[in-house]
Design a protein around this motif. Structure first.
Motif, PDB file in Angstrom:
ATOM      1  N   ALA A   1       0.939  -1.138  -0.030  1.00 44.54           N
ATOM      2  CA  ALA A   1       0.020   0.109  -0.037  1.00 44.54           C
ATOM      3  C   ALA A   1       0.642   1.252  -0.081  1.00 44.54           C
ATOM      4  O   ALA A   1       1.932   1.375   0.489  1.00 44.54           O
ATOM      5  CB  ALA A   1      -0.991   0.045   1.023  1.00 44.54           C
ATOM      6  N   ALA A   2       0.341   2.179  -0.585  1.00 42.53           N
ATOM      7  CA  ALA A   2       1.035   3.814  -0.517  1.00 42.53           C
ATOM      8  C   ALA A   2      -0.042   4.827  -0.373  1.00 42.53           C
ATOM      9  O   ALA A   2      -1.295   4.472  -0.548  1.00 42.53           O
ATOM     10  CB  ALA A   2       1.836   3.567  -2.065  1.00 42.53           C
ATOM     11  N   ASN A   3       0.451   5.896  -0.074  1.00 41.83           N
ATOM     12  CA  ASN A   3      -0.321   6.996   0.001  1.00 41.83           C
ATOM     13  C   ASN A   3       0.438   8.281  -0.437  1.00 41.83           C
ATOM     14  O   ASN A   3       1.531   8.473  -0.071  1.00 41.83           O
ATOM     15  CB  ASN A   3      -0.683   7.317   1.542  1.00 41.83           C
ATOM     16  N   GLU A   4      -0.454   8.891  -1.478  1.00 42.33           N
ATOM     17  CA  GLU A   4       0.321  10.160  -1.959  1.00 42.33           C
ATOM     18  C   GLU A   4      -0.597  11.312  -2.210  1.00 42.33           C
ATOM     19  O   GLU A   4      -2.102  11.111  -2.440  1.00 42.33           O
ATOM     20  CB  GLU A   4       0.543   9.746  -3.379  1.00 42.33           C
TER      21      GLU A   4
ATOM     22  N   GLY B   1      -2.920  12.390   0.228  1.00 45.69           N
ATOM     23  CA  GLY B   1      -3.922  11.922   0.715  1.00 45.69           C
ATOM     24  C   GLY B   1      -4.718  10.794  -0.034  1.00 45.69           C
ATOM     25  O   GLY B   1      -5.678  10.254   0.375  1.00 45.69           O
ATOM     26  N   LYS B   2      -4.257  10.394  -1.325  1.00 46.23           N
ATOM     27  CA  LYS B   2      -4.980   9.341  -1.817  1.00 46.23           C
ATOM     28  C   LYS B   2      -4.172   7.969  -1.707  1.00 46.23           C
ATOM     29  O   LYS B   2      -3.083   7.788  -1.456  1.00 46.23           O
ATOM     30  CB  LYS B   2      -4.904   9.579  -3.454  1.00 46.23           C
ATOM     31  N   ASP B   3      -5.027   6.813  -0.920  1.00 48.13           N
ATOM     32  CA  ASP B   3      -4.774   5.635  -0.539  1.00 48.13           C
ATOM     33  C   ASP B   3      -4.921   4.608  -1.977  1.00 48.13           C
ATOM     34  O   ASP B   3      -5.738   4.677  -2.760  1.00 48.13           O
ATOM     35  CB  ASP B   3      -5.307   4.946   0.452  1.00 48.13           C
ATOM     36  N   ASN B   4      -3.699   3.760  -2.280  1.00 52.34           N
ATOM     37  CA  ASN B   4      -3.892   2.562  -2.987  1.00 52.34           C
ATOM     38  C   ASN B   4      -3.119   1.472  -2.650  1.00 52.34           C
ATOM     39  O   ASN B   4      -2.294   1.705  -1.977  1.00 52.34           O
ATOM     40  CB  ASN B   4      -3.454   3.238  -4.430  1.00 52.34           C
ATOM     41  N   ALA B   5      -3.479   0.213  -3.264  1.00 49.56           N
ATOM     42  CA  ALA B   5      -2.748  -0.803  -2.815  1.00 49.56           C
ATOM     43  C   ALA B   5      -2.742  -1.916  -4.047  1.00 49.56           C
ATOM     44  O   ALA B   5      -3.669  -1.879  -4.813  1.00 49.56           O
ATOM     45  CB  ALA B   5      -3.146  -1.509  -1.455  1.00 49.56           C
ATOM     46  N   CYS B   6      -1.849  -2.738  -4.137  1.00 51.22           N
ATOM     47  CA  CYS B   6      -1.955  -3.695  -4.959  1.00 51.22           C
ATOM     48  C   CYS B   6      -1.266  -5.136  -4.610  1.00 51.22           C
ATOM     49  O   CYS B   6      -0.531  -4.784  -3.419  1.00 51.22           O
ATOM     50  CB  CYS B   6      -1.292  -3.594  -6.471  1.00 51.22           C
TER      51      CYS B   6
ATOM     52  N   LYS C   1       7.551   5.642   0.189  1.00 51.09           N
ATOM     53  CA  LYS C   1       7.164   5.072   1.391  1.00 51.09           C
ATOM     54  C   LYS C   1       5.954   4.013   1.116  1.00 51.09           C
ATOM     55  O   LYS C   1       5.118   4.162   0.022  1.00 51.09           O
ATOM     56  CB  LYS C   1       6.318   6.083   2.309  1.00 51.09           C
ATOM     57  N   LEU C   2       5.769   3.019   1.893  1.00 52.56           N
ATOM     58  CA  LEU C   2       5.139   1.856   1.502  1.00 52.56           C
ATOM     59  C   LEU C   2       4.584   1.019   2.672  1.00 52.56           C
ATOM     60  O   LEU C   2       5.640   1.164   3.695  1.00 52.56           O
ATOM     61  CB  LEU C   2       5.587   0.924   0.468  1.00 52.56           C
ATOM     62  N   THR C   3       3.787   0.151   2.893  1.00 49.92           N
ATOM     63  CA  THR C   3       3.676  -0.813   3.874  1.00 49.92           C
ATOM     64  C   THR C   3       3.095  -2.286   3.123  1.00 49.92           C
ATOM     65  O   THR C   3       2.719  -1.942   1.847  1.00 49.92           O
ATOM     66  CB  THR C   3       2.433  -0.445   4.838  1.00 49.92           C
ATOM     67  N   VAL C   4       3.989  -2.996   3.411  1.00 51.38           N
ATOM     68  CA  VAL C   4       3.457  -4.385   3.141  1.00 51.38           C
ATOM     69  C   VAL C   4       2.707  -5.280   4.217  1.00 51.38           C
ATOM     70  O   VAL C   4       3.226  -5.295   5.087  1.00 51.38           O
ATOM     71  CB  VAL C   4       4.874  -5.247   2.906  1.00 51.38           C
ATOM     72  N   SER C   5       1.676  -5.807   3.957  1.00 49.24           N
ATOM     73  CA  SER C   5       0.966  -6.691   4.565  1.00 49.24           C
ATOM     74  C   SER C   5       0.897  -8.069   4.129  1.00 49.24           C
ATOM     75  O   SER C   5       0.766  -8.510   2.972  1.00 49.24           O
ATOM     76  CB  SER C   5      -0.709  -6.443   4.506  1.00 49.24           C
ATOM     77  N   VAL C   6       1.371  -8.882   5.003  1.00 46.93           N
ATOM     78  CA  VAL C   6       1.464 -10.574   4.752  1.00 46.93           C
ATOM     79  C   VAL C   6      -0.022 -11.069   4.626  1.00 46.93           C
ATOM     80  O   VAL C   6      -0.770 -11.216   5.599  1.00 46.93           O
ATOM     81  CB  VAL C   6       2.251 -11.243   5.652  1.00 46.93           C
ATOM     82  N   LEU C   7      -0.440 -11.528   3.390  1.00 44.06           N
ATOM     83  CA  LEU C   7      -1.689 -12.216   3.142  1.00 44.06           C
ATOM     84  C   LEU C   7      -1.637 -13.679   3.950  1.00 44.06           C
ATOM     85  O   LEU C   7      -0.509 -14.126   3.850  1.00 44.06           O
ATOM     86  CB  LEU C   7      -2.207 -12.131   1.943  1.00 44.06           C
TER      87      LEU C   7
ATOM     88  N   ASN D   1       6.029  -1.183 -13.428  1.00 46.96           N
ATOM     89  CA  ASN D   1       5.927  -0.076 -13.892  1.00 46.96           C
ATOM     90  C   ASN D   1       4.587   0.503 -14.043  1.00 46.96           C
ATOM     91  O   ASN D   1       4.264   1.781 -13.980  1.00 46.96           O
ATOM     92  CB  ASN D   1       6.715   0.329 -14.924  1.00 46.96           C
ATOM     93  N   GLN D   2       3.668  -0.270 -14.564  1.00 51.04           N
ATOM     94  CA  GLN D   2       2.392  -0.151 -14.978  1.00 51.04           C
ATOM     95  C   GLN D   2       1.404   0.193 -13.989  1.00 51.04           C
ATOM     96  O   GLN D   2       0.192   0.824 -13.836  1.00 51.04           O
ATOM     97  CB  GLN D   2       1.741  -1.132 -15.927  1.00 51.04           C
ATOM     98  N   ASN D   3       1.506  -0.355 -12.720  1.00 51.43           N
ATOM     99  CA  ASN D   3       0.746  -0.052 -11.427  1.00 51.43           C
ATOM    100  C   ASN D   3       0.755   0.883 -11.011  1.00 51.43           C
ATOM    101  O   ASN D   3       1.843   1.870 -10.803  1.00 51.43           O
ATOM    102  CB  ASN D   3       1.387  -1.328 -10.362  1.00 51.43           C
ATOM    103  N   LEU D   4      -0.269   1.662 -10.492  1.00 50.73           N
ATOM    104  CA  LEU D   4      -0.536   2.939  -9.901  1.00 50.73           C
ATOM    105  C   LEU D   4       0.259   2.997  -8.606  1.00 50.73           C
ATOM    106  O   LEU D   4       0.836   4.088  -8.270  1.00 50.73           O
ATOM    107  CB  LEU D   4      -2.151   3.327  -9.476  1.00 50.73           C
ATOM    108  N   THR D   5       0.202   1.876  -7.842  1.00 44.82           N
ATOM    109  CA  THR D   5       1.064   1.678  -6.734  1.00 44.82           C
ATOM    110  C   THR D   5       2.512   2.006  -6.667  1.00 44.82           C
ATOM    111  O   THR D   5       3.303   2.556  -5.957  1.00 44.82           O
ATOM    112  CB  THR D   5       0.745   0.385  -6.015  1.00 44.82           C
ATOM    113  N   HIS D   6       2.974   1.590  -8.063  1.00 43.44           N
ATOM    114  CA  HIS D   6       4.355   1.689  -8.356  1.00 43.44           C
ATOM    115  C   HIS D   6       4.776   3.156  -8.384  1.00 43.44           C
ATOM    116  O   HIS D   6       5.637   3.764  -7.851  1.00 43.44           O
ATOM    117  CB  HIS D   6       4.633   1.276  -9.778  1.00 43.44           C
ATOM    118  N   ASP D   7       3.879   3.926  -9.037  1.00 39.32           N
ATOM    119  CA  ASP D   7       4.000   5.461  -9.312  1.00 39.32           C
ATOM    120  C   ASP D   7       4.083   6.256  -7.814  1.00 39.32           C
ATOM    121  O   ASP D   7       4.970   7.020  -7.489  1.00 39.32           O
ATOM    122  CB  ASP D   7       3.105   6.071 -10.195  1.00 39.32           C
TER     123      ASP D   7
END
Ligand SMILES: Cc1cc2nc3c(=O)[nH]c(=O)nc-3n(C[C@H](O)[C@H](O)[C@H](O)COP(=O)(O)O)c2cc1C
Length: 225
Positions: free
Chosen positions: A18-21, A23-28, A62-68, A49-55
């Motif tokens: 997940a990322a936040n830029e 104020g917008k949240d997104n995750a893949c 910054k990012l967070t990783v949640s283990v599924l 490179n094509q993922n919004l999360t990448h940009d």
């Protein structure tokens, strides 16, 4: 000899990144996370490179990783891994998250642990960027078993059935039907499954330059069903 099926013998987990830029949240969903150093604790996270999360990660560092986990339902994979934040707000109706100190979301249920971190270096690798991430915060969230990619492929993944237009572009009908033509006008279709993520392309033949809309792998990663 290049048998790409050998790649399936490499063990992976599955993660929500997940990322936040601004104020917008997104995750893949990604499978490409591994610990590479102990002091400091650093992870490698590779994202297309094509993922919004990448940009968003590239812009904010910054990012967070949640283990599924093995109990994570398919709906979580399809919600975060089968559609892009470029087209939908993935967190509009998704409340099972907590905001971490670095501003990014982590999963509550459906995860066994999380890692927050800052990008210390980025490596541009053709289709993907590999982020080297220093972990600033980590904790166990539940005692659920972390899921492996193999477990996901065998017990969690469900068929995803888009509809191919004559041009080769892919379209899913709003009502979930396959949009077959009227009696007598139906075209012969074949199904090609992406061996990486399970996406199914339907059409007369798979174009040579076809790119999987989900995991961005090319036509060579598809096999005819
Ligand atoms: C099981 C599974 C594994 C995936 N693994 C990766 C991966 O390792 N790297 C990646 O960039 N995308 C991976 N994806 C695809 C992204 O999650 C997907 O393209 C997502 O829609 C991107 O969303 P975004 O544009 O909102 O960032 C995977 C998807 C699934 C379902």
């Amino acid at each position: 000899m290049m048998n790409e099926k050998a790649l399936f013998q490499i063990g992976y987990g599955l993660y929500l990144v997940a990322a936040n830029e601004n104020g917008k949240d997104n995750a893949c969903i990604v499978n490409t996370v591994m610990q590479v150093t102990q002091n400091p604790i650093r992870l490698l996270v590779s994202v297309s490179n094509q993922n919004l999360t990448h940009d968003m990660i590239k812009n904010t560092g910054k990012l967070t990783v949640s283990v599924l986990t093995e109990k994570t339902p398919f709906s979580v994979y399809s919600h975060f891994g089968y559609q892009s934040g470029k087209k939908v707000d993935k967190f509009e109706d998704f409340e099972d998250v907590t905001r971490c100190a670095n501003g990014c979301y982590r999963l509550n249920r459906n995860s066994s642990a999380y890692f927050c971190g800052n990008v210390c270096e980025s490596f541009a690798l053709d289709t993907h960027t590999m982020f080297l991430v220093e972990v600033t915060d980590a904790d166990i969230v539940s005692s659920q078993e972390p899921v492996t990619y193999d477990f996901y492929q065998k017990y969690v993944k469900q068929p995803y059935k888009p509809v191919a237009k004559k041009s080769g572009a892919v379209k899913t009908n709003a009502d979930g039907t396959n949009g077959a033509g009227k009696e007598g006008t139906e075209e012969k279709t074949n199904s090609y499954v992406c061996k990486i993520c399970g996406y199914v392309y339907e059409g007369e033949s798979l174009p040579e330059d076809y790119i999987c809309p989900i995991c961005k792998h090319g036509a060579s990663d598809f096999e005819k069903l």
